[in-house]
Scaffold this motif. Structure first.
Motif, PDB file in Angstrom:
ATOM      1  N   GLN A 283     -12.648   0.853   4.980  1.00 38.27           N
ATOM      2  CA  GLN A 283     -11.244   2.269   5.409  1.00 38.27           C
ATOM      3  C   GLN A 283     -12.130   2.929   3.922  1.00 38.27           C
ATOM      4  OE1 GLN A 283      -7.477   1.770   5.396  1.00 38.27           O
ATOM      5  NE2 GLN A 283      -7.454   3.913   4.347  1.00 38.27           N
ATOM      6  N   LYS A 284     -11.865   2.827   3.425  1.00 41.97           N
ATOM      7  CA  LYS A 284     -11.896   2.902   1.695  1.00 41.97           C
ATOM      8  C   LYS A 284     -13.567   3.093   1.502  1.00 41.97           C
ATOM      9  CE  LYS A 284      -7.768   2.877   1.271  1.00 41.97           C
ATOM     10  NZ  LYS A 284      -7.311   4.048   0.958  1.00 41.97           N
ATOM     11  N   GLY A 285     -14.475   2.817   2.317  1.00 38.33           N
ATOM     12  CA  GLY A 285     -15.780   3.200   2.522  1.00 38.33           C
ATOM     13  C   GLY A 285     -16.516   1.905   1.226  1.00 38.33           C
TER      14      GLY A 285
ATOM     15  N   GLY B  37      -3.714   8.787   0.712  1.00 41.60           N
ATOM     16  CA  GLY B  37      -4.436   8.844   0.397  1.00 41.60           C
ATOM     17  C   GLY B  37      -3.760   9.552  -1.632  1.00 41.60           C
ATOM     18  N   LEU B  38      -2.687   7.986  -2.379  1.00 39.61           N
ATOM     19  CA  LEU B  38      -2.539   8.437  -3.686  1.00 39.61           C
ATOM     20  C   LEU B  38      -3.380   8.623  -4.794  1.00 39.61           C
ATOM     21  CD1 LEU B  38       0.266   6.413  -2.685  1.00 39.61           C
ATOM     22  CD2 LEU B  38       0.707   8.118  -2.187  1.00 39.61           C
ATOM     23  N   ASN B  39      -4.552   7.868  -4.442  1.00 38.22           N
ATOM     24  CA  ASN B  39      -5.257   7.029  -6.025  1.00 38.22           C
ATOM     25  C   ASN B  39      -5.640   8.442  -6.497  1.00 38.22           C
ATOM     26  OD1 ASN B  39      -4.994   5.025  -6.815  1.00 38.22           O
ATOM     27  ND2 ASN B  39      -5.952   3.914  -5.393  1.00 38.22           N
ATOM     28  N   GLN B  40      -6.456   9.359  -5.112  1.00 38.26           N
ATOM     29  CA  GLN B  40      -6.889  10.409  -6.005  1.00 38.26           C
ATOM     30  C   GLN B  40      -5.496  11.630  -6.144  1.00 38.26           C
ATOM     31  OE1 GLN B  40      -6.002  10.799  -2.690  1.00 38.26           O
ATOM     32  NE2 GLN B  40      -5.610  11.961  -1.605  1.00 38.26           N
TER      33      GLN B  40
ATOM     34  N   GLY C 199       0.514  -1.105   0.027  1.00 36.76           N
ATOM     35  CA  GLY C 199      -0.193  -0.435   0.261  1.00 36.76           C
ATOM     36  C   GLY C 199       0.788   0.976   0.155  1.00 36.76           C
ATOM     37  N   GLY C 200       0.135   2.264   0.548  1.00 38.43           N
ATOM     38  CA  GLY C 200       0.549   4.086   0.853  1.00 38.43           C
ATOM     39  C   GLY C 200       1.591   3.661   1.101  1.00 38.43           C
ATOM     40  N   LEU C 201       2.346   2.564   1.768  1.00 35.92           N
ATOM     41  CA  LEU C 201       3.710   2.833   2.962  1.00 35.92           C
ATOM     42  C   LEU C 201       4.940   2.727   1.931  1.00 35.92           C
ATOM     43  CD1 LEU C 201       5.535   3.193   5.747  1.00 35.92           C
ATOM     44  CD2 LEU C 201       4.582   0.323   6.480  1.00 35.92           C
TER      45      LEU C 201
ATOM     46  N   ILE D 177     -12.036  -8.031  -9.494  1.00 34.31           N
ATOM     47  CA  ILE D 177     -11.553  -8.745  -7.868  1.00 34.31           C
ATOM     48  C   ILE D 177      -9.576  -9.009  -8.204  1.00 34.31           C
ATOM     49  CG2 ILE D 177     -11.041  -9.781  -5.740  1.00 34.31           C
ATOM     50  CD1 ILE D 177     -13.886  -7.918  -6.694  1.00 34.31           C
ATOM     51  N   GLY D 178      -8.373  -8.195  -8.261  1.00 36.20           N
ATOM     52  CA  GLY D 178      -7.029  -8.533  -8.590  1.00 36.20           C
ATOM     53  C   GLY D 178      -6.821  -7.510  -8.053  1.00 36.20           C
ATOM     54  N   PHE D 179      -5.100  -7.427  -8.394  1.00 34.53           N
ATOM     55  CA  PHE D 179      -4.330  -6.630  -7.552  1.00 34.53           C
ATOM     56  C   PHE D 179      -3.207  -6.399  -9.719  1.00 34.53           C
ATOM     57  CE2 PHE D 179      -0.534  -3.806  -7.296  1.00 34.53           C
ATOM     58  CZ  PHE D 179      -0.639  -3.430  -6.422  1.00 34.53           C
ATOM     59  N   ASP D 180      -3.419  -5.070  -9.880  1.00 38.43           N
ATOM     60  CA  ASP D 180      -3.295  -5.349 -11.269  1.00 38.43           C
ATOM     61  C   ASP D 180      -2.781  -3.747 -11.489  1.00 38.43           C
ATOM     62  OD1 ASP D 180      -2.260  -4.481 -14.127  1.00 38.43           O
ATOM     63  OD2 ASP D 180      -3.848  -6.352 -14.576  1.00 38.43           O
ATOM     64  N   ASP D 181      -1.592  -3.444 -11.437  1.00 36.20           N
ATOM     65  CA  ASP D 181      -0.864  -2.083 -11.344  1.00 36.20           C
ATOM     66  C   ASP D 181      -1.102  -1.427 -12.392  1.00 36.20           C
ATOM     67  OD1 ASP D 181       0.724   0.302 -10.249  1.00 36.20           O
ATOM     68  OD2 ASP D 181       1.850  -0.377 -11.606  1.00 36.20           O
TER      69      ASP D 181
ATOM     70  N   GLY E  48      -8.037  -0.060  -5.539  1.00 39.06           N
ATOM     71  CA  GLY E  48      -8.102  -0.015  -4.424  1.00 39.06           C
ATOM     72  C   GLY E  48      -8.533  -0.916  -3.178  1.00 39.06           C
ATOM     73  N   ARG E  49      -8.624  -1.284  -2.025  1.00 37.04           N
ATOM     74  CA  ARG E  49      -8.303  -2.084  -1.427  1.00 37.04           C
ATOM     75  C   ARG E  49     -10.230  -2.109  -0.911  1.00 37.04           C
ATOM     76  NH1 ARG E  49      -6.183  -2.033   3.635  1.00 37.04           N
ATOM     77  NH2 ARG E  49      -5.773   0.932   3.395  1.00 37.04           N
ATOM     78  N   LEU E  50     -11.040  -3.031  -0.931  1.00 39.67           N
ATOM     79  CA  LEU E  50     -12.306  -3.044  -1.298  1.00 39.67           C
ATOM     80  C   LEU E  50     -12.579  -3.641   0.417  1.00 39.67           C
ATOM     81  CD1 LEU E  50     -13.281  -5.054  -4.013  1.00 39.67           C
ATOM     82  CD2 LEU E  50     -12.855  -3.018  -4.202  1.00 39.67           C
TER      83      LEU E  50
HETATM   84  P1  ADP Z   1      -3.853   2.293   1.010  1.00 38.11           P
HETATM   85  O1  ADP Z   1      -2.277   2.624   1.447  1.00 38.11           O
HETATM   86  O2  ADP Z   1      -4.653   3.209   1.708  1.00 38.11           O
HETATM   87  O3  ADP Z   1      -3.808   1.209   0.483  1.00 38.11           O
HETATM   88  P2  ADP Z   1      -3.795   4.958  -1.171  1.00 38.11           P
HETATM   89  O4  ADP Z   1      -4.410   4.954  -2.093  1.00 38.11           O
HETATM   90  O5  ADP Z   1      -2.541   5.625  -0.074  1.00 38.11           O
HETATM   91  O6  ADP Z   1      -4.053   3.184   0.074  1.00 38.11           O
HETATM   92  O7  ADP Z   1      -2.191   3.540  -2.341  1.00 38.11           O
HETATM   93  C1  ADP Z   1      -2.942   2.667  -2.858  1.00 38.11           C
HETATM   94  C2  ADP Z   1      -1.692   2.506  -3.502  1.00 38.11           C
HETATM   95  O8  ADP Z   1      -2.101   1.104  -4.480  1.00 38.11           O
HETATM   96  C3  ADP Z   1      -2.073   2.863  -5.315  1.00 38.11           C
HETATM   97  O9  ADP Z   1      -0.306   3.075  -5.804  1.00 38.11           O
HETATM   98  C4  ADP Z   1      -2.934   2.231  -5.490  1.00 38.11           C
HETATM   99  O10 ADP Z   1      -2.864   2.385  -6.616  1.00 38.11           O
HETATM  100  C5  ADP Z   1      -2.521   0.870  -5.320  1.00 38.11           C
HETATM  101  N1  ADP Z   1      -3.256   0.340  -5.270  1.00 38.11           N
HETATM  102  C6  ADP Z   1      -4.236  -0.561  -4.835  1.00 38.11           C
HETATM  103  N2  ADP Z   1      -5.492  -1.705  -5.041  1.00 38.11           N
HETATM  104  C7  ADP Z   1      -4.295  -1.910  -5.623  1.00 38.11           C
HETATM  105  C8  ADP Z   1      -5.505  -2.581  -7.158  1.00 38.11           C
HETATM  106  N3  ADP Z   1      -6.045  -3.445  -7.255  1.00 38.11           N
HETATM  107  N4  ADP Z   1      -5.205  -2.701  -8.443  1.00 38.11           N
HETATM  108  C9  ADP Z   1      -3.556  -2.016  -8.314  1.00 38.11           C
HETATM  109  N5  ADP Z   1      -3.078  -1.044  -7.900  1.00 38.11           N
HETATM  110  C10 ADP Z   1      -3.819  -0.407  -6.970  1.00 38.11           C
END
Ligand code: ADP
Length: 489
Positions: free
Chosen positions: A308-310, A384-387, A17-19, A357-361, A303-305
């Protein structure tokens, strides 16, 4: 000035995540200001060893049972000269997950991250490199400031100042009180000032007491966590150190997230010419299996479902929202119940709603580029980074005004056309749907406002250079506090 970052995540090597994003980027920006910044990270399974140098010898780390030995590898943060040291300990870190399988924690996490914190200090001594400031991040390295005041008392590192940064206060490192010997600290530290919190062992609390200065990742979150509603039980402790707590908004990696150069996109664009964004939108509609309609507003969430993320609030609002002529794409993983609910809703509204449903940058980049609006109805949001990515990609955020969202998204004013997004205060399905309705009405009735907001959003400066200057000021203040005199170089 010599700074050591101690953390459990660092992009691109290890991130949940953001860390990870912060630790991968901030040291580079500090290095650009002329600081000698280094990072220490566990060598997790999956980190590519090629390109890392093996340092000679082994590092002995004092643990409760005796000495734990680890190998050391060294690399650089990509695109920089910032050294990153990897602690190679197979038993602790050669595992499929950083902290445990989804929704679970490894039984020995206290021991694993005790090892990280303690090894970071031993590393400095072994290198003969004594940092002016040790910068610890979240509970996994929370013992660093505690050790500087206890086991390092009158030792070489005792003069080092410490910073403890809160990236998300809801993860505090809470363990059975009887486990304190695992940290190497005696039961005398299990008191209500230091590590004991309502009958538990709480590592974050120890850091909040011992660190020279404290920070978190946005000014609003810094204020919020001193209240009962957001303090996760530590608001009283944080209020006691109110004067030592700073809020510094995160930056973003402006090379990774740049619509003008992003190789993952169907077309590139910038604030002067947004025609490429229209191509990205059609490409995203195609990728999502939605009708290719340029005129219909496309909303997105990545984001994470989790609560926290509503995500639950969005799921409850979707039936009302999906009755309108719009499209929604979603990418995320998290709470299995929320995942199932959203997947089911997508199945019932195939022409309007796609849920991955998945993680895909790469897909996250394509979504940021292709969408018109970005949803972040967070209950709380440290930064928050996505905003920030959305603003840079000209995708107007619809956010709950909390934490870093409140600090980065300026409310739309329909009389002047000012603003960079749409904010709601009260989080429930109706107020979320109403705010989305307001954004859609603006899209249809005031397209010039939307176009101007997009350009304004894309022109915002969320670079790490800005944040790094604030961190440097904090390091100087921490140094002076610790040593009793200003840093003289
Ligand atoms: P948090 O650290 O609380 O999860 P942030 O918005 O600070 O939220 O950072 C989340 C990071 O993880 C961002 O870079 C976001 O694009 C990425 N991310 C979260 N979920 C996904 C996903 N399912 N697929 C790709 N990137 C994701």
């Amino acid at each position: 000035m010599k700074i050591l970052f101690v953390a459990s995540e660092c992009a691109p090597f290890a991130k949940t995540g953001g860390l990870g994003d912060v630790v991968g980027a901030l040291p580079k920006a500090l290095h650009a200001l002329g600081m000698d910044v280094r990072v220490v990270l566990p060598l997790y399974a999956g980190i590519d060893w090629n390109g890392l140098d093996r340092l000679e010898g082994t590092l002995g780390v004092p643990m409760s049972f005796g000495t734990a030995w680890c190998g050391l590898r060294m690399g650089r943060l990509p695109g920089s000269d910032v050294p990153i040291y990897f602690l190679e300990h197979r038993h602790y870190f050669d595992r499929p997950h950083l902290y445990g399988p989804p929704g679970e924690a490894y039984d020995d996490n206290l021991e694993r991250f005790t090892f990280l914190s303690r090894a970071a200090l031993e590393l400095c001594k072994a290198l003969g490199w004594i940092p002016d400031v040790l910068h610890a991040n979240d509970w996994q390295s929370a013992l660093v400031p505690v050790y500087l005041n206890t086991v390092e008392w009158a030792q070489p590192l005792h003069g080092s100042a410490s910073i403890y940064s809160i990236h998300n206060l809801s993860y505090q490192g809470v363990f059975e009180p009887g486990a304190i010997p695992v940290t190497g600290l005696g039961f005398e530290h299990l008191n209500a000032h230091e590590l004991e919190h309502f009958g538990t062992l709480n590592l974050t609390k120890g850091a909040l007491y011992h660190a020279t200065l404290l920070s978190t990742v946005s000014p609003t979150y810094a204020r919020e966590i001193q209240t009962g509603a957001y303090g996760a039980g530590l608001d009283g402790v944080l209020r006691e150190r109110s004067g030592d707590l700073r809020g510094i908004l995160n930056g973003i990696d402006a090379t990774e997230w740049d619509p003008a150069t992003d190789p993952r996109l169907a077309a590139r664009y910038d604030a002067r010419d947004l025609s490429g964004k229209a191509i990205c939108k059609v490409a995203l509609q195609r990728e999502a299996g939605l009708p290719e309609r340029p005129e219909v507003p496309l909303l997105a969430l990545v984001g994470r479902l989790v609560g926290q993320k509503g995500a639950d609030v969005l799921a409850a609002a979707l039936p009302r929202i999906l009755a309108w002529d719009l499209q929604v794409v979603l990418l995320g993983t998290g709470d299995p119940d929320i995942e199932r609910h959203l997947t089911w809703l997508a199945g019932a509204h195939r022409d309007r709603f796609a849920a991955w449903i998945g993680f895909d940058d790469a897909r996250a980049h394509r979504i940021e580029a292709g969408a018109d609006f970005f949803l972040m109805p967070s209950r709380f949001e440290p930064c928050g980074l996505n905003q920030l990515y959305s603003l840079r990609y000209g995708t107007l955020p619809i956010v709950r005004a909390t934490g870093g969202l409140a600090d980065s998204v300026v409310q739309y004013d329909q009389t002047t056309g000012e603003g960079t997004g749409f904010r709601l205060d009260d989080l429930n399905p109706d107020s979320l749907a109403d705010t989305i309705g307001w954004a859609l009405a603006t899209w249809h009735q005031r397209p010039t406002h939307v176009a101007a907001m997009r350009r304004r959003a894309m022109a915002q400066d969320f670079s790490w250079a800005r944040a790094a200057a604030d961190y440097r000021a904090m390091y100087l203040a921490a140094y002076e506090r610790r040593r009793g005199h200003p840093y003289r170089g």
